[in-house]
Design an enzyme around this catalytic site. Structure first.
Site, PDB file in Angstrom:
ATOM      1  N   ASP A 150       0.870  -1.172   0.000  1.00 13.69           N
ATOM      2  CA  ASP A 150       0.000   0.000   0.000  1.00 13.69           C
ATOM      3  C   ASP A 150       0.910   1.224   0.000  1.00 13.69           C
ATOM      4  O   ASP A 150       1.592   1.492   0.994  1.00 13.69           O
ATOM      5  CB  ASP A 150      -0.895  -0.024   1.244  1.00 13.69           C
ATOM      6  CG  ASP A 150      -1.872   1.136   1.291  1.00 13.69           C
ATOM      7  OD1 ASP A 150      -1.676   2.124   0.550  1.00 13.69           O
ATOM      8  OD2 ASP A 150      -2.819   1.074   2.102  1.00 13.69           O
ATOM      9  N   HIS A 151       0.920   1.955  -1.105  1.00 11.70           N
ATOM     10  CA  HIS A 151       1.879   3.056  -1.254  1.00 11.70           C
ATOM     11  C   HIS A 151       1.612   4.190  -0.267  1.00 11.70           C
ATOM     12  O   HIS A 151       2.465   5.064  -0.072  1.00 11.70           O
ATOM     13  CB  HIS A 151       1.843   3.591  -2.692  1.00 11.70           C
ATOM     14  CG  HIS A 151       3.182   3.992  -3.203  1.00 11.70           C
ATOM     15  ND1 HIS A 151       4.129   4.609  -2.415  1.00 11.70           N
ATOM     16  CD2 HIS A 151       3.760   3.850  -4.434  1.00 11.70           C
ATOM     17  CE1 HIS A 151       5.215   4.840  -3.127  1.00 11.70           C
ATOM     18  NE2 HIS A 151       5.019   4.384  -4.361  1.00 11.70           N
TER      19      HIS A 151
END
Length: 419
Positions: free
Chosen positions: A391-392
């Site tokens: 999850d950036h």
């Protein structure tokens, strides 16, 4: 005095339940602790025990029925007790709690007329053509062409009796395949029966769809891939399993290596909470297990403090509970990182959807024998591909890459996990 048994909230995300099975029927004696029913939640099917002693006087939700949490599941009381007032009072409270809808203006239904089927006389005079087997053109009326298509008849084998040898409806009706040398049916013939089955969504499948859709479309996923030489891991596992009292799998060793790598890379062992990034000091690894209804993720707690054998034992117990619908909600909660392994299915590599609120999930492919370059020479080797979904919002590329580098090092040198 009669007591109302309500649909229980068996998981933190449960909003409704389905009665999978009743173990008592109206009129049966019930003791505290007796198994009343199996309740299907969004996570698993769980046994539900009675909290009361008495006679089962009423069943509010039949087998297979669904109802929101706190709806009347059953009523237990004394034999012959009148429960009509209790039911009326409970139903009245539910109606008061239900949101009121504004009356909708009803519209008169519009009458829809369907056109009658066209007869041959109403067909346009334009005649379609096609190629015959000898390269000539075949003339047929639209209706004849449609009838031939429905019957699987090759128009090139039909003798037309109309003007300019045009094929008509009567030609199709009177056509005999035997007189055409048996090749008239050379076109595709529809001989099967179309059918399908609509399977109602289980509570688990609904939850999977809702959770993973929210994750996929809200969390900006990115993926990092690495290939691991598993030769040393294969040799180590062979030595360990030489002991008759120990049996560990590659998955057990991967879980241990992952936990050790997470200890070195705490930013990967995190959750996205919406207004903060939670860096977990403890390492609880969720292990995806396939079941008939979908996917469950039992959790191995404090995985970094456990050895291969202990991890293997816990995975076997939890996986069996998941498959037999005996797993409890607390055994699937609190994971800080997840692993999905499809190596046993022959999948070389794949990407997984992050299990919220976790920041990452690891996808594990099969160990595949292939030629590799070692010390400048091509030699046989065993390669396993790993994919880390991140999850950036919580994990950057450099952070995820550092984790994969340490994980690869541990898997290629398993002795480092025991020192």
């Amino acid at each position: 005095m009669a007591e109302i048994v309500r649909m229980p909230k068996l998981s933190d995300t449960m909003t409704e339940g389905v009665v999978a099975e009743w173990y008592k029927k109206v009129g049966d004696t019930v003791a505290e602790g007796d198994l009343l029913a199996d309740i299907e939640t969004d996570k698993a099917t769980m046994e539900f025990e009675s909290f009361y002693d008495g006679i089962l006087l009423h069943i509010g939700i039949e087998k297979g029925g669904a109802a929101p949490v706190n709806d009347i599941l059953a009523i237990i009381g004394e034999k012959g007790e009148d429960i009509s007032a209790l039911l009326k009072d409970a139903e009245g409270k539910e109606e008061e709690a239900a949101p009121k809808e504004e009356p909708k203006e009803e519209k008169a239904p519009q009458e829809v007329t369907k056109p009658e089927k066209a007869v041959e006389a109403s067909q346009p005079t334009l005649t379609k053509t096609s190629e015959s087997n000898d390269g000539g053109r075949v003339f047929a009326s639209p209706l004849a062409r449609k009838m031939a298509e429905d019957k699987g008849i090759n128009l090139s084998m039909v003798n037309g009796t109309g003007e300019n040898n045009r094929i008509t409806k009567k030609d199709i009706e009177n056509f005999n395949p035997a007189n055409a040398g048996g090749s008239a049916m050379s076109q595709s013939v529809n001989t099967g029966v179309e059918s399908y089955t609509d399977m109602p969504l289980s509570q688990m499948r609904k939850a999977i769809a809702k959770t993973l859709s929210a994750s996929k479309f809200s969390a900006p996923h990115f993926y990092l891939k690495v290939s691991v030489n598993m030769d040393n891991m294969i040799a180590s596992r062979k030595v360990i399993n030489a002991d008759d009292d120990v049996r560990i799998s590659f998955n057990d060793m991967i879980i241990k290596a992952t936990a050790s790598a997470l200890r070195k890379n705490p930013k990967v062992n995190s959750d996205w909470t919406g207004d903060a990034i939670r860096y977990n000091d403890h390492i609880h690894i969720g292990v995806a297990v396939a079941v008939d209804e979908g996917l469950l993720v039992p959790v191995i707690r404090f995985a970094d403090t456990k050895g291969f054998a202990q991890i293997g034992s816990e995975v076997k117990v939890l996986a069996e509970k998941a498959r037999t619908k005996k797993i409890q909600p607390d055994e699937m909660q609190g994971g800080t990182f997840a692993i999905s392994n499809l190596g046993n299915y022959g999948i070389e590599d794949f990407t997984s959807i992050i299990n919220p609120p976790n920041s990452c999930i690891l996808s594990v492919g099969e160990i595949k024998a292939m030629p590799i370059v070692k010390d400048g020479e091509i030699v046989p080797g065993n390669i396993m591909k790993l994919t880390l979904a991140c999850d950036h919002r919580a994990v950057d590329g450099a952070v995820g890459s550092a984790f994969l580098k340490d994980l690869k090092n541990l898997l290629e040198n398993p002795v480092k996990m025991i020192v």
